[in-house]
Design a protein around this motif. Structure first.
Motif: not given
Length: 693
Positions: A555-556, A499, A493, A496, A552
């Motif tokens: 990361l997802s 990002n 998180n 994120s 992103g």
């Protein structure tokens, strides 16, 4: 597909700024030349107008001198008493006049009527000289209140072209008594005009209302050549040019001017090259262009310096973006002089530092997670081994239980046989002894079976104790794994959020590029170079946005994997909880089996003691037959109870087998979960390994 050729930012900035500068310079130069041309034209026209006014004044001064002589003579003659005095005055007035001029007085009467014509030079007219037919005489008589000029004419006496100025002479009563006149040779007027200069190469002449020259450098052209025969302008026709108004204009490389001579029907005409008036302006233009070139050189030097600096800044930032795209975030950027580049560099430095800390934390968590995964894998293997051991023990217990059931059945048959023997005790004592001996052996076998069952139950209890500890360790490991995965989720998180910071930086950079493009558009041509810089900033913003989107997405995927691990871990915790519950339930069943075995062992001891009593009291069988019957009934009750306990044990074994199978299925599911966790940890490690510390 061929790679598209790209132009460097420095070259593009130089082309944009220097090109814009050159375009603006060319535009300004052309505009300046056009303006200067208009200024030169206007200045030339103004100079011509002013000079023509001055020239008219000078010519008027020359003519006014002659006019004054004629007027003074007209005012003096009426006061003279006789012609001798008139002649004397005329001679005195004309003694200082040019030799080719003639001042004279003519009476209103003709010579043959007693009149006379007196000149300052002594010339006398013939007796038949008709004065009243002369134009100069007619003009003065018909226009009493103004000085009159005749058209140029050829004097028969001198052979020169002259113009006569005439004015009426009135007596004290206002009666016309004569005309005073003055003959001007046009050559003299040409000399006077020739001494008046409009510009270095200009030509000034006086023409008549018909365009004939009154003055000219070439005396043969006077009254013989028309000015409009050689006129090269096309802006005016002859009639519009000689409309009586003063005018000046520039046509081509020449200037032209016309001005009416005050008090006459003549016109002053002038013409010459515009360069006579533009030399000073041309010097000014040369100085202006020299200064402009100097300024351009300075601006080109400044543009080269600034474009080199700006391109160097963005080259460094572009290399850093490429390094971040490859996963290398260890590079830092200097504090650039340009504000926007400095803000961008600080943003990337902050992002790199935060990303570096997050990735290092993820790597440390990866080690712990790997250890937890290994521990989970080992615990799962141990659990499966323990489950296999439990299943093996349960199989052994089932064999022993079958043997026990066989013993119980055999005991039941023996007791039934004892009862039968008791009924026929009197006749079957010998058979009783054999039966008691067989019963004793069966009971001993049953005790041995019970002891073996007790041993298996104890072993199973130990296995379940080990399994319970393994389940507790597995549950603890799963909890630790869940905590570590929670830390990874927190770090993800944070990643994120970092990002998101990059996306915000890219959005702010794009907004800054849009504002710069708007300001450049407002600046017009001068802002094209800044529009190029804005466009490059916008492209850099789009690149940062694309790379942030890629990060992103990674990361997802990591978060999705972490969610899968969390779900698998939760299922593992639930599996361990279920396993622990099943183990507790099996433990309770084992305790029940142990209790049943204890009761069975107690009953077997009692049977053994009874059989021993029977062996010891064989001789007293008859006396204790009733008591034996009663004991045999008790034995039957015990045997029935034993059978019931055997059935209960069998049911318990079936339940324990079902529970063991459930535990085995749970262990298999746990093994799959462990494999999923190990695979997820490997994938997380692969994603983390893409970043360089």
């Amino acid at each position: 597909m061929k790679n598209k050729a790209h132009m460097s930012l420095r070259r593009e900035l130089l082309i944009g700024t220097v090109g814009s500068m050159l375009i603006v310079t060319l535009f300004l130069s052309i505009s300046y030349m056009l303006v200067m041309n208009q200024i030169i034209k206007k200045s030339t026209v103004n100079s011509v107008n002013q000079t023509m006014e001055t020239l008219d004044g000078k010519i008027s001064d020359v003519l006014d001198r002659y006019n004054g002589i004629v007027e003074n003579l007209s005012s003096v003659i009426p006061m003279l008493e006789n012609r001798a005095q008139i002649k004397s005055v005329i001679q005195n007035v004309g003694k200082d006049l040019p030799s080719d001029t003639l001042l004279y007085y003519a009476t209103a009467e003709q010579i043959w009527d007693g009149g006379t014509l007196i000149s300052h030079s002594g010339w006398e007219a013939s007796s038949d000289f008709d004065m009243q037919s002369r134009l100069w005489h007619k003009n003065a008589v018909n226009n009493r209140n103004k000085i009159c000029y005749t058209e140029p004419f050829l004097d028969v006496n001198t052979g020169k072209i002259i113009v006569t100025i005439s004015y009426r002479v009135l007596d004290t009563d206002g009666k016309l008594i004569g005309v005073s006149a003055f003959d001007i040779v046009l050559d003299s007027l040409s000399d006077a005009v020739r001494n008046i200069h409009l510009s270095e190469n200009s030509q000034i002449n006086i023409i008549t209302q018909d365009g004939l020259y009154l003055t000219n450098e070439n005396s043969s052209a006077i009254m013989e050549k028309n000015y409009f025969d050689d006129a090269s302008f096309t802006s005016y026709s002859k009639s519009s040019y000689l409309d009586g108004s003063a005018k000046a204009f520039v046509e081509g490389k020449s200037f032209y001017g016309i001005h009416p001579v005050t008090g006459t029907d003549w016109f002053i005409v002038a013409e010459g090259p515009v360069s006579d008036f533009s030399s000073a302006y041309m010097s000014l233009i040369v100085y202006v262009f020299a200064g402009l070139m100097f300024i351009i050189l300075i601006m080109v030097f400044i543009d080269v310096t600034l474009s080199t600096r700006v391109s160097k800044c963005f080259m460094i930032i572009a290399d850093g973006c490429d390094a971040i795209a490859r996963g290398d975030y260890s590079k830092t950027y200097p504090d650039f002089f340009t504000k926007e580049a400095s803000m961008l560099a600080n943003g990337f430095n902050t992002f790199s530092e935060r990303l570096k800390g997050i990735v290092e934390s993820l790597k440390r968590s990866r080690v712990s997670l790997t250890q937890v995964g290994e521990s989970l894998k080992n615990g799962t293997v141990d659990t499966q081994n323990a489950i296999k051991q439990v299943l093996s023990s349960i199989d052994g217990m089932a064999v022993n239980l079958n043997k026990q059931n066989d013993g119980v059945d055999q005991t039941s048959r023996s007791v039934n046989s004892v009862l039968d023997n008791i009924r026929s005790l009197e006749s079957l004592v010998d058979s009783q002894a054999q039966s008691v001996h067989g019963a004793s052996g069966a009971v001993e076998q049953m005790i041995a079976n019970i002891n073996e069952v007790n041993h298996s139950v104890d072993k199973m209890a130990q296995s379940f104790s080990t399994l319970s500890k393994d389940a507790e360790n597995g549950a603890q490991t799963q909890n630790e794994l869940q905590l570590k995965i929670g830390e990874i989720e927190t770090q993800s998180n944070l990643l994120s959020e970092a990002n998101t910071v990059i996306e915000n930086i890219a959005s702010q950079t794009n907004l800054l590029a849009m504002n710069a493009a708007i300001e450049a558009a407002h600046a017009g041509e001068a802002g094209k170079g800044f529009a190029v810089v804005a466009d490059e900033i916008r492209k850099l913003s789009e690149t940062s946005t694309s790379q942030s989107k890629t990060i992103g997405e990674q990361l997802s995927r990591i978060q999705a994997t972490i969610s899968t691990v969390i779900e698998a871990t939760q299922r593992g915790v639930q599996g361990y909880d279920f396993l622990a519950a099943e183990i507790k339930e099996i433990g309770m069943l084992v305790e029940q089996i142990k209790a049943a075995m204890s009761e069975q062992q107690t009953g077997s001891v009692q049977i053994t003691e009874a059989l021993r009593g029977m062996n010891d009291s064989t001789g007293q069988v008859q006396q204790a037959s009733q008591k034996m019957t009663s004991e045999s009934r008790n034995i039957m009750k015990e045997v029935s109870s034993l059978q019931e306990e055997s059935v209960s044990m069998r049911n318990g074994m079936n339940e324990m087998t079902s529970s063991a199978e459930k535990i085995n299925a749970t262990g298999a599911a746990l093994s799959k979960i462990s494999a999923i966790v190990e695979q997820s940890i490997g994938e997380i490690g692969h994603q983390i390994d893409q970043f360089e510390s």
